[in-house]
Enzyme design. Structure first.
Site, PDB file in Angstrom:
ATOM      1  N   ARG A   4       0.823  -1.218   0.000  1.00 52.80           N
ATOM      2  CA  ARG A   4       0.000   0.000   0.000  1.00 52.80           C
ATOM      3  C   ARG A   4       0.858   1.269   0.000  1.00 52.80           C
ATOM      4  O   ARG A   4       0.495   2.275  -0.601  1.00 52.80           O
ATOM      5  CB  ARG A   4      -0.921  -0.014   1.221  1.00 52.80           C
ATOM      6  CG  ARG A   4      -1.806   1.223   1.374  1.00 52.80           C
ATOM      7  CD  ARG A   4      -2.611   1.142   2.660  1.00 52.80           C
ATOM      8  NE  ARG A   4      -3.650   0.126   2.563  1.00 52.80           N
ATOM      9  CZ  ARG A   4      -4.915   0.376   2.226  1.00 52.80           C
ATOM     10  NH1 ARG A   4      -5.286   1.619   1.953  1.00 52.80           N
ATOM     11  NH2 ARG A   4      -5.804  -0.584   2.178  1.00 52.80           N
ATOM     12  N   HIS A  68      28.452 -14.998   9.564  1.00 53.03           N
ATOM     13  CA  HIS A  68      28.913 -13.615   9.350  1.00 53.03           C
ATOM     14  C   HIS A  68      28.668 -13.279   7.892  1.00 53.03           C
ATOM     15  O   HIS A  68      29.250 -13.895   6.989  1.00 53.03           O
ATOM     16  CB  HIS A  68      30.400 -13.505   9.692  1.00 53.03           C
ATOM     17  CG  HIS A  68      30.890 -12.090   9.809  1.00 53.03           C
ATOM     18  ND1 HIS A  68      30.972 -11.233   8.732  1.00 53.03           N
ATOM     19  CD2 HIS A  68      31.314 -11.388  10.894  1.00 53.03           C
ATOM     20  CE1 HIS A  68      31.437 -10.073   9.131  1.00 53.03           C
ATOM     21  NE2 HIS A  68      31.651 -10.121  10.446  1.00 53.03           N
ATOM     22  N   THR A  93      37.631  -3.582   6.997  1.00 55.78           N
ATOM     23  CA  THR A  93      36.760  -4.240   7.954  1.00 55.78           C
ATOM     24  C   THR A  93      35.349  -4.242   7.368  1.00 55.78           C
ATOM     25  O   THR A  93      35.064  -3.513   6.404  1.00 55.78           O
ATOM     26  CB  THR A  93      36.786  -3.519   9.316  1.00 55.78           C
ATOM     27  OG1 THR A  93      36.093  -4.325  10.288  1.00 55.78           O
ATOM     28  CG2 THR A  93      36.143  -2.147   9.241  1.00 55.78           C
ATOM     29  N   SER A  94      34.489  -5.050   7.938  1.00 59.94           N
ATOM     30  CA  SER A  94      33.162  -5.249   7.344  1.00 59.94           C
ATOM     31  C   SER A  94      32.423  -3.941   7.086  1.00 59.94           C
ATOM     32  O   SER A  94      31.829  -3.736   6.024  1.00 59.94           O
ATOM     33  CB  SER A  94      32.311  -6.144   8.249  1.00 59.94           C
ATOM     34  OG  SER A  94      32.880  -7.416   8.389  1.00 59.94           O
ATOM     35  N   THR A 140      -7.531  32.220  14.821  1.00 57.58           N
ATOM     36  CA  THR A 140      -6.538  31.930  15.854  1.00 57.58           C
ATOM     37  C   THR A 140      -7.269  31.244  16.999  1.00 57.58           C
ATOM     38  O   THR A 140      -8.407  31.596  17.315  1.00 57.58           O
ATOM     39  CB  THR A 140      -5.841  33.206  16.367  1.00 57.58           C
ATOM     40  OG1 THR A 140      -6.822  34.111  16.895  1.00 57.58           O
ATOM     41  CG2 THR A 140      -5.075  33.905  15.248  1.00 57.58           C
ATOM     42  N   HIS A 141      -6.619  30.259  17.605  1.00 57.58           N
ATOM     43  CA  HIS A 141      -7.245  29.433  18.646  1.00 57.58           C
ATOM     44  C   HIS A 141      -8.493  28.730  18.115  1.00 57.58           C
ATOM     45  O   HIS A 141      -9.374  28.341  18.893  1.00 57.58           O
ATOM     46  CB  HIS A 141      -7.617  30.279  19.873  1.00 57.58           C
ATOM     47  CG  HIS A 141      -6.485  31.074  20.440  1.00 57.58           C
ATOM     48  ND1 HIS A 141      -5.573  30.560  21.336  1.00 57.58           N
ATOM     49  CD2 HIS A 141      -6.091  32.353  20.197  1.00 57.58           C
ATOM     50  CE1 HIS A 141      -4.685  31.479  21.644  1.00 57.58           C
ATOM     51  NE2 HIS A 141      -4.971  32.580  20.961  1.00 57.58           N
ATOM     52  N   SER A 263     -18.731   2.929   4.309  1.00 61.60           N
ATOM     53  CA  SER A 263     -19.393   1.682   3.924  1.00 61.60           C
ATOM     54  C   SER A 263     -20.866   1.691   4.310  1.00 61.60           C
ATOM     55  O   SER A 263     -21.643   0.878   3.814  1.00 61.60           O
ATOM     56  CB  SER A 263     -18.687   0.500   4.592  1.00 61.60           C
ATOM     57  OG  SER A 263     -18.823   0.584   6.007  1.00 61.60           O
ATOM     58  N   LYS A 268     -21.135  10.448   2.884  1.00 60.27           N
ATOM     59  CA  LYS A 268     -19.879  10.886   3.480  1.00 60.27           C
ATOM     60  C   LYS A 268     -18.795  11.177   2.441  1.00 60.27           C
ATOM     61  O   LYS A 268     -18.586  10.436   1.497  1.00 60.27           O
ATOM     62  CB  LYS A 268     -19.342   9.826   4.446  1.00 60.27           C
ATOM     63  CG  LYS A 268     -20.172   9.606   5.696  1.00 60.27           C
ATOM     64  CD  LYS A 268     -20.247  10.852   6.560  1.00 60.27           C
ATOM     65  CE  LYS A 268     -18.922  11.231   7.182  1.00 60.27           C
ATOM     66  NZ  LYS A 268     -18.425  10.219   8.137  1.00 60.27           N
ATOM     67  N   ASN A 276      -4.612  10.072   6.428  1.00 59.37           N
ATOM     68  CA  ASN A 276      -3.567   9.098   6.138  1.00 59.37           C
ATOM     69  C   ASN A 276      -2.183   9.717   6.327  1.00 59.37           C
ATOM     70  O   ASN A 276      -1.286   9.127   6.932  1.00 59.37           O
ATOM     71  CB  ASN A 276      -3.746   8.582   4.712  1.00 59.37           C
ATOM     72  CG  ASN A 276      -2.634   7.662   4.264  1.00 59.37           C
ATOM     73  OD1 ASN A 276      -1.676   8.113   3.647  1.00 59.37           O
ATOM     74  ND2 ASN A 276      -2.747   6.381   4.553  1.00 59.37           N
ATOM     75  N   SER A 307      20.617  -3.818  13.465  1.00 62.73           N
ATOM     76  CA  SER A 307      19.366  -4.542  13.239  1.00 62.73           C
ATOM     77  C   SER A 307      18.203  -3.613  12.951  1.00 62.73           C
ATOM     78  O   SER A 307      17.419  -3.844  12.018  1.00 62.73           O
ATOM     79  CB  SER A 307      19.052  -5.422  14.457  1.00 62.73           C
ATOM     80  OG  SER A 307      19.069  -4.646  15.648  1.00 62.73           O
TER      81      SER A 307
END
Length: 430
Positions: A4, A68, A93-94, A140-141, A263, A268, A276, A307
């Site tokens: 989505r 590893h 190094t890694s 305002t407010h 629904s 509406k 969203n 992680s």
């Protein structure tokens, strides 16, 4: 990321196979750097660039034994090479590989974020200009204040998003770096020139000083820039949600043919895009604490950051671009109800001219502020109580004892007074 909200370009960048190919790029460019420094023979470098491949399935098989991932990665590469395999991972190094590659993926993702931001800015600018002369009640407010320009709302969002773009550009400069400094970050088994060559090849900046990892304040700064963008988007979304309320209905989201709002209630039309965006903006901001805590590593490094970054980074890029794009479409298709805007202005019966009357008298005549303020406030309260025209209440209460004539009062009640400096503001911003 859920389908989505997934952005296909981001998914492609953070795909596991693409990540491993970027690791391989780092390894190859390190070999090239060693060649330019006279360590690796040119022929071996050419063979590595030609033949080095990474087979993800083979790497996973090796990882079952090594436990590893980078060791499994280098050994899987070595299986595709001859004697020249000795130069793979030389002095590294890694995290020289992992962080440099990850910062490259971040760079590629940042480019998409910046592109989306610029597209949103263009839409905001167009809407600001379109509605520059549209007078709307300011609040305002949550309460009526004075009329203002609807265009200024869009222009405000435009300028704030420009500041967000500046923050993003600074964060990009700090995070898009190579990290080729060895096990402790002291270049003991490397040369600084190796990192500089790799940075140039990968179009990255140089991490001037690291430990075994790129310092995570760089990542935190990027997440905070994204959170600021998300907060501005939510600010815009909240404004639309307030304006779309049934009792206001001045600015509303577009409603497509065939779209459904409920629904159970066919009538509406809900501000679903803005809601969203509000929800996902919270998700983006939730990464702030995590990203700051990722900078709290033991000594020269631990893997407590690793992680959560595997989850956080792809998610935050998907979501920030998704909500930028969704807001762009929402603003592009927003519906301005001029009838309701005018209705709500007229319903105030001129009450919002109270400051105009107060200021005018104070500037032109010799009265104390307290005297005129109390008189004007008394008239506003009476007008509100009786539902009367403010101008008529002023006349009935003796305003002509403070000004010269009724014509002078009439000239104060000019709605365009409230947008008299809008052109100057636009010139200042644009």
């Amino acid at each position: 990321m859920l389908d989505r909200y997934a952005i296909k370009e981001i998914e492609k960048i953070w795909d596991e196979d693409n990540k491993l190919e970027t690791w391989l790029d780092v390894e190859k460019f390190v070999v090239k750097a060693w060649m330019e420094l006279g360590v690796v023979p040119e022929k071996d470098c050419e063979l590595i660039f030609k033949n080095a491949k990474i087979n993800r399935q083979r790497m996973l098989e090796i990882e079952k034994e090594t436990k590893h991932d980078v060791v499994a990665f280098t050994r899987a590469i070595s299986e595709t090479l001859g004697e020249e395999k000795k130069w793979i991972h030389l002095g590294l190094t890694s995290t020289d590989v992992v962080d440099t590659a990850q910062n490259k993926l971040i760079q590629q993702s940042n480019e998409l974020v910046e592109k989306a931001l610029n597209e949103l800015l263009l839409v905001l600018k167009e809407k600001a200009i379109e509605h520059k002369e549209q007078i709307i009640m300011g609040r305002t407010h949550g309460m009526y204040g004075e009329p203002t320009s609807l265009g200024l709302k869009f222009l405000l969002w435009f300028e704030e998003m420009q500041r967000n773009l500046e923050r993003l550009k600074l964060a990009r400069k700090q995070i898009e770096v190579s990290k080729i400094s060895g096990s402790m970050g002291n270049y003991a088994n490397l040369e600084l020139e190796v990192e500089e060559i790799v940075a140039k090849e990968m179009n990255l900046n140089v991490d001037n000083l690291s430990t075994q990892v790129t310092q995570r304040d760089r990542h935190a700064n990027l997440i905070m820039a994204f959170s600021s963008i998300a907060t501005t988007l939510e600010k815009m979304a909240i404004e639309i949600r307030h304006f779309q309320r049934s009792e206001v209905s001045e600015i509303c989201e577009g409603f497509d043919k065939g779209q459904k709002g409920s629904s159970s209630m066919p009538h509406k039309k809900n501000p679903i895009s803005s809601e969203n965006i509000s929800g996902l903006a919270r998700y983006v901001r939730s990464f702030i604490t995590m990203s700051l805590e990722n900078n709290l590593l033991w000594h020269e490094r631990d893997i407590s950051h690793s992680s959560n970054e595997r989850l956080m980074l792809p998610d935050v890029f998907n979501i920030i671009i998704y909500i930028i794009n969704r807001m762009k479409n929402t603003i592009d298709n927003v519906v301005v109800n001029k009838i309701n805007i005018e209705k709500h202005i007229n319903e105030q019966k001129g009450l919002f001219f109270s400051q105009r009357v107060l200021t005018y008298i104070l500037m032109k005549y010799n009265y104390s502020r307290e005297q005129i303020y109390d008189f004007v406030q008394k008239c506003t309260l009476e007008a509100q109580s009786n539902g009367s025209e403010f101008k008529e209440v002023l006349l009935n209460n003796g305003i002509l004892s403070y000004i010269e004539n009724e014509k002078e009062l009439e000239e104060l009640f000019d709605l365009k007074f409230f947008i008299r400096n809008v052109d100057k503001i636009f010139r200042r911003v644009l």
